[in-house]
Design a protein around this motif. Structure first.
Motif, PDB file in Angstrom:
ATOM      1  N   GLN A 267     -31.456   0.764 -22.538  1.00  0.00           N
ATOM      2  CA  GLN A 267     -30.607   1.239 -21.431  1.00  0.00           C
ATOM      3  C   GLN A 267     -29.553   0.210 -21.076  1.00  0.00           C
ATOM      4  N   PRO A 283     -18.623   7.773 -13.546  1.00  0.00           N
ATOM      5  CA  PRO A 283     -19.915   8.334 -13.127  1.00  0.00           C
ATOM      6  C   PRO A 283     -21.003   8.189 -14.196  1.00  0.00           C
ATOM      7  N   GLU A 284     -20.649   8.297 -15.418  1.00  0.00           N
ATOM      8  CA  GLU A 284     -21.684   8.167 -16.494  1.00  0.00           C
ATOM      9  C   GLU A 284     -22.250   6.762 -16.516  1.00  0.00           C
ATOM     10  N   GLN A 286     -22.402   4.737 -13.910  1.00  0.00           N
ATOM     11  CA  GLN A 286     -23.229   4.619 -12.723  1.00  0.00           C
ATOM     12  C   GLN A 286     -24.584   5.298 -12.956  1.00  0.00           C
ATOM     13  N   ARG A 287     -24.534   6.453 -13.634  1.00  0.00           N
ATOM     14  CA  ARG A 287     -25.805   7.126 -13.938  1.00  0.00           C
ATOM     15  C   ARG A 287     -26.648   6.267 -14.867  1.00  0.00           C
ATOM     16  N   SER A 290     -28.172   3.538 -12.918  1.00  0.00           N
ATOM     17  CA  SER A 290     -29.276   4.053 -12.094  1.00  0.00           C
ATOM     18  C   SER A 290     -30.539   4.238 -12.944  1.00  0.00           C
ATOM     19  N   GLU A 291     -30.391   4.747 -14.126  1.00  0.00           N
ATOM     20  CA  GLU A 291     -31.550   4.887 -15.022  1.00  0.00           C
ATOM     21  C   GLU A 291     -32.113   3.525 -15.398  1.00  0.00           C
TER      22      GLU A 291
END
Length: 465
Positions: A267, A283-284, A286-287, A290-291
């Motif tokens: 990740q 946004p990707e 940031q996602r 977050s993961e």
């Protein structure tokens, strides 16, 4: 005095010598006819000094060597002793004869006892002699009647057998009574020791001390082994507590954590790629971050959980260690108490065993002495029984006449010599020579009446003396 002179004296005074010889023979004949006749009866007993006592067994050795003569002499003394003689008086009932009592009163005026007086009179006519180089003892008794002599001789033999048996059984009977008392005392001590042992076993609740001690000892060994294992595990947990969480072997070897670490690495690589390609504010990206944060949080949670489990294991191990230490201490105290009980129990057991051995020893001796006191066999055997003699043993007429003839002859010769010395006569020329100390010039024979001159040729020497 020469032999020729002696013969001349006897020829001159033979009448005196013959008269004394005849008087001596006559006196012996008269005495032999006047003296009461005595009859001698004899019996014999055999003393076995070689065989051991069948009751005592190996404990009694045969009598050998220098002891045998003294033993035989002792038996002779016993036969001739007062105890055997008094038993003969009782056996023959001699003390029940009224005439005997009268003679005792006349002889002793009532002093002493009738039994002792009769025993003494029997002993005077008794002759006890051991046979030469053998174990046979001859018992001879001389009485005024043939039947009396035989009965008394047989009575002495039987009385000796009875007394010999009594001398053997009486000490054994006394010892048997003493051993019976000792047996009772030993049995009482044994019962007392057994009672103390039983009381202690009941008080301590001991059924089998050895099995109980072995069980408790095994249990102590198991607890000690468990304590050692728990202490090892606790030490290991304590060492892990001081280490970093991610360096612990459980963390490093956990498949889940290793998988999460791989996911976090992937990740992170993805976030780095998205940041380069799309920018940080996309946004990707940031996602992806977050993961990544979720994966790290899960990784930290799993690591913390493992560390918490190690802490829990450490605490549980410490609690288990303290519990096992208390159990081991209590078990040690129990084993020590059991060992003390076993030592005390062994003391009581040794007392019982010692009392048992003493009782068995005394009981065996009591049985043996009791058996000896009941025996009816001795080492003495009668070889023959005395029979009534046919001919009297005294007075012996022929022997007495021969002795009288011999003694009369010596006395007659002595009297003839004494008479000759009291009234000296000239019996031969030798008498003149001895008396006058002069040589004989001539002798005149009284038988022929002729004068015969004899002597030495030198008459002047004779006349000049």
């Amino acid at each position: 005095m020469t032999l020729h002179q002696f013969l001349l004296i006897l020829r001159a005074r033979y009448k005196v010598a013959v008269l004394i010889i005849l008087l001596a023979i006559s006196a012996a004949l008269a005495v032999s006819l006047v003296l009461p006749k005595k009859y001698t009866a004899q019996t014999a007993v055999l003393v076995d000094v070689r065989s051991p006592d069948p009751v005592a067994g190996a404990g009694s050795a045969p009598i050998q060597g220098l002891v045998a003569p003294s033993y035989m002499a002792t038996q002779v003394d016993i036969i001739g002793g007062d105890r055997v003689a008094q038993r003969v008086v009782k056996m023959l009932k001699l003390d029940e004869n009224p005439r005997t009592k009268e003679r005792w009163m006349e002889a002793t005026e009532g002093r002493g006892t009738l039994e002792g007086w009769l025993a003494d009179s029997l002993q005077k006519r008794l002759d006890v002699r051991p046979a030469r180089e053998s174990n046979v003892i001859n018992i001879t008794y001389k009485g005024s009647e043939p039947e009396e002599a035989a009965n008394v001789a047989n009575a002495f033999a039987q009385a000796y057998l009875d007394i010999n048996l009594a001398l053997k059984t009486e000490p054994a009977r006394i010892y048997a009574e003493w051993f019976d008392e000792q047996t009772k005392a030993s049995r009482a001590k044994l019962e007392e020791a057994q009672a103390r042992l039983s009381e202690y076993q009941q008080k301590a609740g001991i059924v089998s001390s050895d099995e109980r001690v072995d069980y408790e000892t095994t249990k102590l060994a198991e607890l000690s082994s468990q304590l050692t294992t728990v202490q090892g595990d606790t030490t290991d947990s304590q060492s892990k507590r001081g280490s970093r969480g991610d360096t612990i072997a459980e963390v490093m070897q956990s498949p889940l954590i290793n998988g999460l670490k791989a996911d976090v690495a992937r990740q992170e690589a993805k976030v780095q790629e998205v940041s380069v390609r799309l920018g940080e504010n996309h946004p990707e990206r940031q996602r992806a971050e977050s993961e990544l944060a979720a994966l790290k949080s899960r990784l930290a949670s799993e690591t913390a959980r493992i560390n918490a489990s190690i802490e829990t294991t450490y605490r549980v191990g410490k609690d288990r260690e303290r519990e096992l230490q208390g159990a081991v201490g209590a078990q040690k105290a129990r084993v020590l108490a059991l060992n003390k009980q076993r030592d005390e129990l062994n003391v009581y057991r040794r007392d019982v065993e010692s009392a048992q051995r003493a009782y068995e020893t005394v009981s065996q001796s009591a049985s043996q002495t009791r058996l000896q006191s009941l025996t009816n066999q001795t080492n003495v055997v009668r070889l023959n029984a005395a029979t009534a003699p046919v001919n009297p043993s005294s007075p012996r007429l022929l022997v007495n006449l021969l002795i009288a003839a011999f003694g009369g002859t010596l006395l007659g010769i002595a009297c003839a010599l004494l008479l000759e010395l009291a009234n000296r006569r000239v019996r031969s020329a030798e008498d003149l020579v001895q008396m006058l100390e002069l040589p004989v010039l001539a002798s005149i024979s009284s038988s022929t009446g002729n004068t015969r001159l004899s002597g030495p040729r030198r008459l002047a020497l004779g006349l000049g003396g």
